[in-house]
Design a protein around this motif. Structure first.
Motif, PDB file in Angstrom:
ATOM      1  N   GLY B 135       0.787  -1.226   0.000  1.00  0.00           N
ATOM      2  CA  GLY B 135       0.000   0.000   0.000  1.00  0.00           C
ATOM      3  C   GLY B 135       0.820   1.276   0.000  1.00  0.00           C
ATOM      4  N   LEU B 136       2.117   1.140  -0.297  1.00  0.00           N
ATOM      5  CA  LEU B 136       2.950   2.339  -0.368  1.00  0.00           C
ATOM      6  C   LEU B 136       2.803   3.023  -1.730  1.00  0.00           C
ATOM      7  N   TYR B 137       3.015   4.337  -1.725  1.00  0.00           N
ATOM      8  CA  TYR B 137       3.078   5.122  -2.966  1.00  0.00           C
ATOM      9  C   TYR B 137       4.466   5.738  -3.061  1.00  0.00           C
ATOM     10  N   PRO B 138       5.450   4.978  -3.525  1.00  0.00           N
ATOM     11  CA  PRO B 138       6.826   5.499  -3.506  1.00  0.00           C
ATOM     12  C   PRO B 138       6.988   6.713  -4.410  1.00  0.00           C
ATOM     13  N   THR B 139       7.822   7.639  -3.935  1.00  0.00           N
ATOM     14  CA  THR B 139       8.067   8.865  -4.691  1.00  0.00           C
ATOM     15  C   THR B 139       9.300   8.745  -5.585  1.00  0.00           C
ATOM     16  N   HIS B 140      10.148   7.737  -5.346  1.00  0.00           N
ATOM     17  CA  HIS B 140      11.394   7.595  -6.113  1.00  0.00           C
ATOM     18  C   HIS B 140      12.019   6.235  -5.831  1.00  0.00           C
ATOM     19  N   ILE B 141      13.025   5.894  -6.614  1.00  0.00           N
ATOM     20  CA  ILE B 141      13.848   4.733  -6.266  1.00  0.00           C
ATOM     21  C   ILE B 141      15.312   5.161  -6.198  1.00  0.00           C
ATOM     22  N   ASP B 142      16.039   4.525  -5.281  1.00  0.00           N
ATOM     23  CA  ASP B 142      17.488   4.715  -5.228  1.00  0.00           C
ATOM     24  C   ASP B 142      18.112   3.384  -4.834  1.00  0.00           C
ATOM     25  N   SER B 143      19.363   3.373  -4.445  1.00  0.00           N
ATOM     26  CA  SER B 143      20.048   2.091  -4.337  1.00  0.00           C
ATOM     27  C   SER B 143      20.945   2.010  -3.112  1.00  0.00           C
ATOM     28  N   HIS B 144      20.858   0.899  -2.388  1.00  0.00           N
ATOM     29  CA  HIS B 144      21.709   0.661  -1.221  1.00  0.00           C
ATOM     30  C   HIS B 144      23.147   0.372  -1.671  1.00  0.00           C
ATOM     31  N   MET B 145      24.093   1.100  -1.094  1.00  0.00           N
ATOM     32  CA  MET B 145      25.524   0.930  -1.395  1.00  0.00           C
ATOM     33  C   MET B 145      25.858   1.186  -2.876  1.00  0.00           C
ATOM     34  N   TYR B 146      25.009   1.910  -3.583  1.00  0.00           N
ATOM     35  CA  TYR B 146      25.202   2.165  -5.021  1.00  0.00           C
ATOM     36  C   TYR B 146      25.377   0.864  -5.810  1.00  0.00           C
ATOM     37  N   SER B 147      24.813  -0.221  -5.279  1.00  0.00           N
ATOM     38  CA  SER B 147      25.096  -1.536  -5.886  1.00  0.00           C
ATOM     39  C   SER B 147      24.552  -1.690  -7.299  1.00  0.00           C
ATOM     40  N   ILE B 148      23.542  -0.910  -7.639  1.00  0.00           N
ATOM     41  CA  ILE B 148      22.986  -1.023  -8.998  1.00  0.00           C
ATOM     42  C   ILE B 148      23.921  -0.438 -10.058  1.00  0.00           C
ATOM     43  N   ALA B 149      25.010   0.189  -9.608  1.00  0.00           N
ATOM     44  CA  ALA B 149      25.954   0.770 -10.583  1.00  0.00           C
ATOM     45  C   ALA B 149      27.187  -0.119 -10.805  1.00  0.00           C
ATOM     46  N   VAL B 150      27.130  -1.363 -10.358  1.00  0.00           N
ATOM     47  CA  VAL B 150      28.326  -2.214 -10.504  1.00  0.00           C
ATOM     48  C   VAL B 150      28.595  -2.622 -11.947  1.00  0.00           C
ATOM     49  N   ARG B 151      27.534  -2.675 -12.754  1.00  0.00           N
ATOM     50  CA  ARG B 151      27.712  -3.038 -14.171  1.00  0.00           C
ATOM     51  C   ARG B 151      26.717  -2.256 -15.006  1.00  0.00           C
ATOM     52  N   SER B 152      27.071  -2.017 -16.273  1.00  0.00           N
ATOM     53  CA  SER B 152      26.189  -1.276 -17.180  1.00  0.00           C
ATOM     54  C   SER B 152      24.829  -1.934 -17.329  1.00  0.00           C
ATOM     55  N   ASP B 153      24.822  -3.274 -17.445  1.00  0.00           N
ATOM     56  CA  ASP B 153      23.529  -3.944 -17.667  1.00  0.00           C
ATOM     57  C   ASP B 153      22.620  -3.837 -16.433  1.00  0.00           C
ATOM     58  N   ILE B 154      23.224  -3.863 -15.249  1.00  0.00           N
ATOM     59  CA  ILE B 154      22.422  -3.728 -14.014  1.00  0.00           C
ATOM     60  C   ILE B 154      21.946  -2.283 -13.862  1.00  0.00           C
ATOM     61  N   PHE B 155      22.808  -1.350 -14.213  1.00  0.00           N
ATOM     62  CA  PHE B 155      22.434   0.067 -14.165  1.00  0.00           C
ATOM     63  C   PHE B 155      21.262   0.345 -15.119  1.00  0.00           C
ATOM     64  N   LYS B 156      21.290  -0.325 -16.244  1.00  0.00           N
ATOM     65  CA  LYS B 156      20.207  -0.173 -17.231  1.00  0.00           C
ATOM     66  C   LYS B 156      18.890  -0.714 -16.652  1.00  0.00           C
ATOM     67  N   ILE B 157      18.954  -1.831 -15.945  1.00  0.00           N
ATOM     68  CA  ILE B 157      17.753  -2.391 -15.291  1.00  0.00           C
ATOM     69  C   ILE B 157      17.171  -1.368 -14.311  1.00  0.00           C
ATOM     70  N   TYR B 158      18.047  -0.757 -13.540  1.00  0.00           N
ATOM     71  CA  TYR B 158      17.654   0.264 -12.553  1.00  0.00           C
ATOM     72  C   TYR B 158      16.909   1.401 -13.247  1.00  0.00           C
ATOM     73  N   LYS B 159      17.494   1.907 -14.328  1.00  0.00           N
ATOM     74  CA  LYS B 159      16.849   3.014 -15.049  1.00  0.00           C
ATOM     75  C   LYS B 159      15.520   2.568 -15.664  1.00  0.00           C
ATOM     76  N   ASN B 160      15.506   1.347 -16.202  1.00  0.00           N
ATOM     77  CA  ASN B 160      14.269   0.825 -16.798  1.00  0.00           C
ATOM     78  C   ASN B 160      13.155   0.681 -15.770  1.00  0.00           C
ATOM     79  N   LEU B 161      13.522   0.320 -14.523  1.00  0.00           N
ATOM     80  CA  LEU B 161      12.505   0.202 -13.469  1.00  0.00           C
ATOM     81  C   LEU B 161      11.859   1.562 -13.207  1.00  0.00           C
ATOM     82  N   GLY B 162      12.672   2.615 -13.272  1.00  0.00           N
ATOM     83  CA  GLY B 162      12.132   3.967 -13.123  1.00  0.00           C
ATOM     84  C   GLY B 162      11.105   4.264 -14.213  1.00  0.00           C
ATOM     85  N   GLU B 163      11.441   3.891 -15.441  1.00  0.00           N
ATOM     86  CA  GLU B 163      10.511   4.069 -16.570  1.00  0.00           C
ATOM     87  C   GLU B 163       9.238   3.255 -16.341  1.00  0.00           C
ATOM     88  N   GLU B 164       9.446   1.971 -16.019  1.00  0.00           N
ATOM     89  CA  GLU B 164       8.331   1.034 -15.883  1.00  0.00           C
ATOM     90  C   GLU B 164       7.338   1.490 -14.818  1.00  0.00           C
TER      91      GLU B 164
END
Lengths: 288, 288
Positions: B135-164
């Motif tokens: 029942g949450l209405y999140p206002t944004h997404i971010d990442s613990h320990m910047y872990s989503i930036a470890v690889r380009s393909d994972i970073f792309k998933i992160y950005k795509n989730l924002g779009e989705e």
């Protein structure tokens, strides 16, 4: 004394006692206090809740300290308001054991009403397997909130797990009566029915008489196999958060448990008595 | 200032700032301190770790207090020694994200080396879905320990989730550089690249200069979109247990964060500056 104990060589007239800490793994507070009660108190056995967030810390302690009797505190309910945990198995695989958020039910009645026996069997198996895979050598199994006694078929699963893993199982008439399970019907000759289970009551706590109750246990212990259950933890912010709106077995109660079972008073009473402390390992001796 | 912010109507010369608490849901200590920093301090946004034991408590607060900006702190790593947690999905369904006990890896390198992109995608989706189902209405997404930036393909998933999910996503060059991800290659025109990310450094803490660093942020803020990340918690037994042998972002550090961002000093500095506080909701405004 039941026949199993006599077979193990315990004398008919012995006053045997296991001093057992429940709920290890629940929280850091519970873990610290359990370790304190083992190392500097007279607690000589404890059991770990596998589905809880601090399982890893307590299980690591158990691996590094095999001198202390440690069992598995099989868990099917989570009584807390804000601190919610659920099964070891994915909630979708044991849907009859969880609420809408995938957490265990708060009370035994919901479990009794909803639980499908096969879900219970698979979840309890998974809890034991998780502990074994982590490298633990459990000395016994028992149950959080006596939840395994809510129904005959679930109680049978509990006893069967003891058979399957060759582990002694905590069974007492007090436990069964507390949950409304018929003792005559659900116990057979092979069960190690303990002679008396001792646990603090709400009235003792409410009247400020919890320590007096524990003192009386030492002074008036009966012949046979006695098990005393306590729940040591610190009355700190973490435990206050976990036990919010839940006075029964709350943070203050648990601090009293820790204080009493590390006190000089309990050590002296134990010394003066002719109580023989034993562990689950001693009882399971012939089984392993 | 990037074009997205100008489009939203923010003036080119504004000094915009989000004061953001990470790691809500990690522990009761972190939750209490985050709430304190929102209610009595100047923190105006926070994000919740869905896989953590105290998610339920913080998510309940978020539901009951929609006036505070709250996002999802997507989690793929667990840096702690004794306090171990893992994915929202069963470990067996995302085997490339977990160690032998089914917990997240402690460091980004292990994640970078082992993670299968599809496992990352399904786990991060599950974290967002769990929050939405609660029942949450999140206002944004971010990442613990910047872990989503470890690889380009994972970073792309992160950005795509924002779009989705139509949510703004925290992206900064400092974050990418910290993890070794090429900024030029991995950013495109649609991204809301924040102008400056502010976060305490190990040297500041080790030299007792953490508060001085925060004070300088207020005094010297640049024009554009600034995000300041802090990690409020109490230096209590629970946080000491979680952060054991881990001085960086440890219990003392987190207590300092709480103390500073509820202090008169920070409130006065903010008042005297011409900083405009904004939230992720303001930024995502055109997206919703």
């Amino acid at each position: 004394m039941n026949q199993h104990m006599s077979k193990l060589g315990f004398l008919e007239k012995s006053k045997l006692l296991i001093i057992h800490a429940d709920d290890a793994g629940l929280s850091h507070s519970e873990n610290r206090a359990t370790i304190e009660a083992l190392q500097n108190g007279i607690v000589n056995s404890y059991s770990i809740m596998v589905p809880c967030p601090w399982f890893y810390e307590m299980a690591t302690f158990a691996k590094n300290n095999p001198q202390y009797d440690n069992g598995i505190h099989l868990t099917l309910t989570c009584e807390w308001e804000n601190f919610r945990f659920g099964p070891v198995l994915p909630a979708s695989e044991v849907p009859s054991l969880v609420d809408e958020n995938g957490h265990f039910f708060k009370d035994r009645d919901s479990l009794k009403k909803n639980a499908v026996a096969d879900d219970v069997w698979r979840e309890l198996n998974a809890q034991i397997e998780t502990a074994l895979n982590f490298g633990l050598y459990p000395t016994h199994i028992d149950s959080h909130m006596y939840s395994i006694a809510v129904r005959s078929d679930i109680f049978k699963i509990y006893k069967n797990l003891g058979e399957e893993y060759n582990l002694p199982v905590l069974i007492s008439s007090e436990m069964m009566e507390a949950v409304g399970l018929d003792v005559e019907v659900n116990i057979d000759d092979n069960d190690i029915l303990i002679d008396k289970l001792h646990i603090g009551k709400k009235e003792d706590f409410d009247n400020g008489k919890l320590k007096d109750y524990y003192a009386r246990v030492f002074d008036n212990l009966s012949v046979g196999l006695n098990v005393l259950l306590l729940h040591p933890a610190f009355d700190d912010n973490e435990m206050k958060g976990i036990t919010i709106n839940h006075k029964n077995f709350g943070a203050k109660w648990r601090q009293m448990d820790l204080d009493y079972f590390t006190s000089q008073d309990c050590k002296l009473r134990l010394k003066k008595s002719n109580v023989k402390l034993i562990t689950w390992k001693d009882i399971g001796g012939t089984k392993v």
